[in-house]
Design an enzyme around this catalytic site. Structure first.
Site, PDB file in Angstrom:
ATOM      1  N   ASP A  82      -2.472  -2.883  -8.291  1.00 10.44           N
ATOM      2  CA  ASP A  82      -2.869  -2.657  -9.694  1.00 10.44           C
ATOM      3  C   ASP A  82      -4.301  -2.123  -9.785  1.00 10.44           C
ATOM      4  O   ASP A  82      -4.598  -1.216 -10.577  1.00 10.44           O
ATOM      5  CB  ASP A  82      -2.782  -3.970 -10.488  1.00 10.44           C
ATOM      6  N   ASN A 125       1.312  -1.525  -1.588  1.00 11.62           N
ATOM      7  CA  ASN A 125       1.600  -2.853  -2.155  1.00 11.62           C
ATOM      8  C   ASN A 125       2.018  -3.832  -1.067  1.00 11.62           C
ATOM      9  O   ASN A 125       1.589  -4.989  -1.056  1.00 11.62           O
ATOM     10  CB  ASN A 125       2.734  -2.757  -3.179  1.00 11.62           C
ATOM     11  N   GLU A 127       3.778   4.587 -10.395  1.00 11.53           N
ATOM     12  CA  GLU A 127       2.554   5.145  -9.790  1.00 11.53           C
ATOM     13  C   GLU A 127       2.507   6.652 -10.000  1.00 11.53           C
ATOM     14  O   GLU A 127       1.966   7.387  -9.193  1.00 11.53           O
ATOM     15  CB  GLU A 127       2.452   4.789  -8.300  1.00 11.53           C
ATOM     16  N   ASP A 176       1.563  11.868  -8.169  1.00  4.56           N
ATOM     17  CA  ASP A 176       2.215  10.683  -7.621  1.00  4.56           C
ATOM     18  C   ASP A 176       1.403  10.172  -6.424  1.00  4.56           C
ATOM     19  O   ASP A 176       1.043  10.938  -5.532  1.00  4.56           O
ATOM     20  CB  ASP A 176       3.641  11.054  -7.179  1.00  4.56           C
ATOM     21  N   ILE A 177       1.131   8.873  -6.436  1.00  2.00           N
ATOM     22  CA  ILE A 177       0.349   8.293  -5.328  1.00  2.00           C
ATOM     23  C   ILE A 177       1.230   8.259  -4.067  1.00  2.00           C
ATOM     24  O   ILE A 177       2.411   7.909  -4.137  1.00  2.00           O
ATOM     25  CB  ILE A 177      -0.144   6.875  -5.687  1.00  2.00           C
ATOM     26  N   HIS A 230       0.298  -6.798  -4.528  1.00  3.58           N
ATOM     27  CA  HIS A 230       0.516  -6.143  -5.818  1.00  3.58           C
ATOM     28  C   HIS A 230      -0.757  -6.092  -6.676  1.00  3.58           C
ATOM     29  O   HIS A 230      -0.989  -5.120  -7.400  1.00  3.58           O
ATOM     30  CB  HIS A 230       1.638  -6.883  -6.562  1.00  3.58           C
TER      31      HIS A 230
END
Ligand code: GH3
Ligand code: MG
Length: 306
Positions: A193, A184, A220, A176-177, A189
Site C-alpha cells: 500500500d 506484496n 496496481e 501498471d506496476i 500488503h
C-alpha cells in the site's frame, strides 16, 4: 471560523428594495462574499456569472417576481443547483408551501430578525459545504487520493467529445506496476500500500500540463488522460513517468526486471472520431501496455496498428 463560513462562500441577495439589500448585507457580512442585484433580470445575470453558494430571493418584486426568478434559475443548467432561500412578507402556510414548491430550500420572513437570518443561512451554508465535500470524496480513491475509476470514466467521455468537436488528439497512458504481486508476497500488503501511494504521488507530480488527469484505474494500475498531445510529447511523457518511478528507488528484490519498483506503460493517441469511442482509446493503450510487459517491462510502448 468554520470552513463553510469563508471567503469561498458567496451569497447573492436579489431584492428590489435597496434598504433590504443593505440590511441583509450587514447581517451576513461575516458569512462570505456578498453579491447583490436589485431586479430579477439582474439577479439571473449575476447568478449565471458568479455562481454563488446561496441566493436570498425576494418574493414580491416587479416586473419579474421571485417565483419566476426561481423557475428560471432552476431551468438553467448553470444555476440549477444553487440553493435558494426566499425572503417573504407573507407568512401564511400557502405562501410557505408555494416557496418550497418553487424549489427553494427554505424561506425567511419579513420583518427580518438578524439572528434568525444568520441561523438559517449558516445552516444552509453548512449543508452546501458538506454535500460538496461528499461529492469530492466520491470522486477520489481512498488509498492514493487520486481520482477514482468512476470519475475517470466520466472525464474521458467529456474530453473525448470535446476533442472530437475540435479535432484534436487525445492521449492515454495506462500504467501498471511490474511484478507487484511478488512485491506484496515479499514485503507484505502494508508495504504494498505504501509503495502504491508513492507511485501514485510520483505520477501526479510528473503530470503537470493543464487538462491532464491521473486516476487509479484499479489495483496496481493507473490511467492518465493527456489531451492535446502529439506523439513526441506522449513518448517523452512515457519516459518521464518510467524515470520518475525508478527514481523512487523502492527496493524490489523479487522483480525480474530491476532491483527496485518499476512500471510498464501503454500509450495511445488518436483524434476522436464518430466511429471510435473512449473504450477504443483505452483498449489501444492496454494493447500497448501488454506489448511493454512482453518486451521486458520497465518501459513504455506506443500503440500502433502493426
Ligand atoms: P505484472 O508485472 O505482469 O503486472 O505482474 P503483477 O504481479 O504486477 O500483476 P498481477 O495482476 O499478477 O498482480 C497484481 C497485484 O497487485 C496483486 C494484488 O494483490 C496487488 N494489489 C492490487 N491492489 C492492491 C492494493 O490496493 N494494495 C496492495 N498492497 N496490493 C494490491
Ligand atoms: Mg502489475
Amino acid at each position: 471560523m468554520p470552513a463553510f463560513l469563508s471567503k469561498h462562500s458567496s451569497i447573492l441577495i436579489i431584492d428590489d428594495d435597496i434598504n433590504l439589500i443593505r440590511m441583509l448585507s450587514e447581517i451576513l457580512k461575516d458569512f462570505g462574499r456578498i453579491l447583490f442585484a436589485n431586479s430579477g433580470e439582474m439577479g439571473l445575470e449575476v447568478a449565471r456569472q458568479q455562481k454563488p453558494s446561496l441566493i436570498l430571493l425576494d418574493v414580491a418584486m416587479t416586473p419579474m417576481d421571485g417565483y419566476e426568478v426561481c423557475r428560471r434559475l432552476r431551468d438553467d443548467e448553470v444555476t440549477r443547483n444553487i440553493a435558494i432561500i426566499f425572503v417573504t412578507a407573507n407568512t401564511g402556510m400557502d405562501s410557505e408551501i408555494a416557496c418550497l414548491d418553487a424549489g427553494a430550500v427554505d424561506f425567511i420572513c419579513k420583518p427580518l430578525n438578524p439572528l434568525v437570518v444568520q441561523a438559517r443561512v449558516r445552516t444552509h451554508l453548512r449543508l452546501i459545504h458538506d454535500s460538496a465535500s461528499l461529492e469530492l470524496l466520491a470522486q477520489r480513491d481512498a488509498l492514493t487520493g487520486l481520482y477514482n475509476r468512476g470519475y475517470f470514466d466520466k472525464a474521458i467521455d467529456v474530453e473525448f467529445k470535446r476533442l472530437q468537436r475540435h479535432q484534436l488528439p487525445l492521449g492515454i497512458a495506462l500504467v501498471d506496476i511490474d511484478h507487484f504481486k511478488n512485491y506484496n508476497d515479499t514485503y507484505g500488503h502494508i508495504a504494498g500500500d505504501i509503495a502504491l501511494r508513492a507511485v501514485a504521488e510520483a505520477l501526479q507530480l510528473a503530470t503537470k500540463r493543464p487538462g491532464e488527469l491521473v486516476a487509479r484505474y484499479g489495483g496496481e494500475e493507473f490511467v492518465v488522460l493527456l489531451p492535446q498531445v502529439d506523439a513526441s510529447v506522449l513518448a517523452q511523457y512515457g519516459q518521464l513517468i518510467c524515470d520518475a518511478v525508478r527514481a523512487l528507488q523502492i527496493p524490489h528484490q523479487a522483480s525480474s526486471c530491476a532491483a527496485h519498483i518499476t512500471i510498464s506503460v501503454g500509450l495511445s493517441i488518436e483524434i476522436p472520431h464518430a466511429e471510435s469511442s473512449p473504450k477504443d482509446c483505452i483498449e489501444r493503450a492496454d494493447r500497448a501496455l501488454y506489448h511493454a510487459k512482453e518486451s521486458g517491462r520497465n518501459r513504455y510502448h506506443i500503440f500502433s496498428d502493426s
